[in-house]
Design an enzyme around this catalytic site. Structure first.
Site, PDB file in Angstrom:
ATOM      1  N   ASP A 252       0.859  -1.180   0.000  1.00 48.39           N
ATOM      2  CA  ASP A 252       0.000   0.000   0.000  1.00 48.39           C
ATOM      3  C   ASP A 252       0.898   1.235   0.000  1.00 48.39           C
ATOM      4  OD1 ASP A 252      -1.741  -2.107   0.544  1.00 48.39           O
ATOM      5  OD2 ASP A 252      -3.041  -0.878   1.810  1.00 48.39           O
TER       6      ASP A 252
ATOM      7  N   LYS B  75     -10.221   0.127  -2.766  1.00 42.03           N
ATOM      8  CA  LYS B  75     -10.205  -0.126  -1.326  1.00 42.03           C
ATOM      9  C   LYS B  75     -10.466   1.156  -0.552  1.00 42.03           C
ATOM     10  CE  LYS B  75      -7.089  -1.439   2.461  1.00 42.03           C
ATOM     11  NZ  LYS B  75      -5.755  -1.927   2.849  1.00 42.03           N
TER      12      LYS B  75
ATOM     13  N   LYS C 132      -6.838   3.173  -3.522  1.00 36.64           N
ATOM     14  CA  LYS C 132      -7.286   3.172  -2.131  1.00 36.64           C
ATOM     15  C   LYS C 132      -7.506   4.600  -1.670  1.00 36.64           C
ATOM     16  CE  LYS C 132      -5.332   1.893   2.406  1.00 36.64           C
ATOM     17  NZ  LYS C 132      -4.291   1.140   3.111  1.00 36.64           N
TER      18      LYS C 132
END
Lengths: 314, 290
Positions: free
Chosen positions: A144, A250, A214
């Site tokens: 991430d 996400k 995300k």
């Protein structure tokens, strides 16, 4: 898409994207949030949401013991009920990756690691890449990364683009049987200010090769919101229509209740479509959400309201 | 005559009776309401008809408020309870009026309000004395100081009796004085004084969530409260005899402390039983000389 982007081409492309109708997006998200999901559909939604959870601990006070406890919880969320599915991944800081990998061995649960000087992203490029490589070599299956919001807001889109490309290359290390780690790109939408920026960031990241986009780090408020996720879901849908490549989404941060989680599932189904309704393409970054999902699950199973005393604190 | 008819008559601003959850006055999540009549069967007002989800929300609010309320010094809890009595006194006329609407004669309504305020003050005084009465220093055969102190049980569910004000304060005060928080299902036939009482609580420095008041059908709400795993005790004061057993069975699932209905005359001397029913005892062994 494959051609190397030039600064002017990239800017022209991103600013050529249609603007987001702010009122319309918020109204649409609010209306979808009123859908009523009950009984058997709710039970299915809860189990689906559990399988989509990226169970997260990103605290300065994280210890190996805490990470192991979280991994155990991810593998067997409710020790009293073997029917509860596993979560999708455990999300930790890079130095905790070896601990998580060891604890999760053979479970099939992914190890996600934040990287690139999370959460601010304010570090030299070499440091960010070293951060990423270290996590991948330690066995992280998902990375991430955070984008450089400062560069993005200053209009230096090419810098952001090149950082994502470089991080993507760093992810493709020898680890994970040569498959490389999945790259999730965090925008920190709370700092991007407008929906137009969220849409631009989405397209920028997808063109640079992101596997997932995300919303947030969870360290900045507002974190994930329904309208922001709606804009991102529209972007991945349109991106697949144009290029044929699917990108996951996400939302992370601020999703605490089952009700919230179900709202996101409805949003996914109605915006991107049912293709995205799997842990492979949609994740929920959360920590306290899992306990609420388990409480609601038990409420459905036993018919009485449960309490937080009956689930592990984490 | 003609002058009077030209002026439009003033419309009364009538109160909307809502629920009291977490220090706020929301309507029922279900949007339902039910008609409340006075003693003669004339329409008085619409009261909110709470649902099981309002029970759930109220328990969450009570649980959230518990740590802060239990953590206050007993002296401070006593002050706040006394403040509530002051506010009750200030609204005396309104309570008398509501009790008369519920069917009491003027003298009886006055007497009930007096008794309710006095009862509340009596319980307020117990806040800093419970530790001395309910705790002890225990003689043990060893080099230890050993002492027991009373601790609040947690979230208490209360099914309030039909005595609309005196009965209500007689079950709420003993639960919260020791640091518990509570979810109250108000009297079904006369719920209005309990909501006015909630307005008193909301303006008396009582932290939001310590007392939560739901109005509606007892038979619908009580089972959810009795079975709720995050409720630690339940006071069945207002439950009909033939319903007690099923509620007790539901409460047994997480070993709730259960107070069975027993009192019929709320004006009688209460004693300390209702307070000690919702206390746990913590015993500490402390080595001598350390």
């Amino acid at each position: 898409m494959e051609t190397l982007a030039s600064a002017t081409e990239l800017r022209a492309f991103l600013h050529g994207l249609p603007g987001v109708d702010q009122v319309g997006a918020e109204e649409r998200a609010a209306r979808l949030a009123t859908r009523s999901i009950k009984t058997s559909a709710k039970a299915q939604a809860i189990d689906l949401a559990i399988t989509m959870v990226d169970l997260t601990t990103l605290e300065g006070a994280d210890t190996p013991g805490k990470v192991r406890a979280l991994c155990a919880k991810g593998m067997r969320p409710d020790p009293g009920d073997p029917d509860v599915p596993q979560v999708a991944a455990i999300c930790v800081y890079p130095d905790m990756v070896p601990t998580a990998v060891e604890a999760l061995q053979g479970s099939g649960i992914g190890v996600a690691s934040v990287a690139t000087a999370f959460p601010s992203g304010r570090a030299p490029m070499e440091a960010k890449l070293a951060d990423t490589r270290a996590a991948v070599e330690a066995g992280a299956t998902e990375i991430d990364m955070v984008i450089d919001r400062g560069a993005f807001l200053a209009g230096d889109y090419l810098k952001v683009y090149e950082e994502i490309v470089a991080t993507k290359e760093a992810c493709a290390g020898a680890a994970n049987d040569g498959h490389g780690a999945h790259l999730k790109v965090i925008f920190e939408t709370g700092e991007l200010v407008t929906y137009d920026n969220v849409r631009r960031a989405s397209w920028l990241a997808m063109r640079a090769g992101a596997d997932f986009i995300k919303t947030s780090t969870g360290k900045v408020s507002p974190a994930a919101t329904l309208p922001v996720t709606l804009v991102m879901l529209e972007a991945v849908r349109d991106f697949r229509d144009q290029t044929g490549r699917m990108v996951g989404v996400k939302p992370a941060g601020g999703i605490r209740t089952t009700k919230d989680a179900i709202k996101y599932l409805v949003l996914v189904n109605e915006t991107a479509g049912p293709d995205w309704l799997t842990p492979e393409w949609f994740r929920l970054g959360a920590s306290s959400l899992l306990n609420d999902l388990l409480m609601q699950r038990r409420k459905l199973a036993t018919g009485v309201y449960s309490g937080p005393d009956y689930f592990t604190l984490d | 005559m003609s002058e009077r008819s030209e002026r439009s008559e003033r419309l009364a601003v009538r109160k909307t009776y809502k629920l009291f959850i977490g220090g706020a006055f929301p309507r029922s999540e279900s949007g339902r309401s039910y008609v409340v009549n006075d003693g003669k069967g004339t329409f008085l007002a619409n009261a909110s008809q709470a649902s099981r989800k309002d029970v759930r929300d109220a328990v969450v609010a009570a649980r959230k408020a518990f740590g802060g309320w239990a953590g206050r010094t007993p002296y401070n809890r006593g002050q706040i309870l006394y403040r509530i009595a002051e506010m009750l006194e200030g609204r005396r006329a309104q309570f008398v009026e509501e009790l008369r609407a519920a069917g009491l004669a003027k003298a009886a309504a006055n007497a009930e309000v007096d008794a309710a305020i006095d009862r509340w003050v009596w319980y307020a005084g117990w806040a800093d004395k419970l530790g001395a009465v309910g705790g002890s220093a225990n003689p043990v055969a060893g080099p230890f100081f050993n002492f027991s102190t009373p601790e609040p049980t947690g979230v208490v569910g209360i099914v309030a009796p039909d005595s609309p004000l005196l009965g209500l304060v007689s079950v709420v005060a003993p639960a919260i004085v020791s640091g518990n928080t509570c979810v109250v299902i108000a009297s079904e036939p006369s719920p209005l004084p309990s909501i006015t009482f909630a307005e008193v609580l909301a303006t008396s420095d009582l932290p939001g969530g310590v007392v939560n008041v739901l109005t509606g059908r007892r038979d619908e709400l009580a089972p959810w409260l009795a079975a709720h795993m995050d409720v630690n005790a339940i006071d069945l004061a207002g439950v009909a005899r033939d319903r007690v057993r099923t509620l007790e069975e539901a409460a047994a699932e997480n070993l709730k402390r259960v107070l069975r209905p027993g009192v019929t005359d709320w004006s009688a001397e209460p004693g300390t039983g209702r307070m000690t029913a919702f206390l746990e005892t913590k015993t500490v062994w402390h080595p001598v000389g350390v």
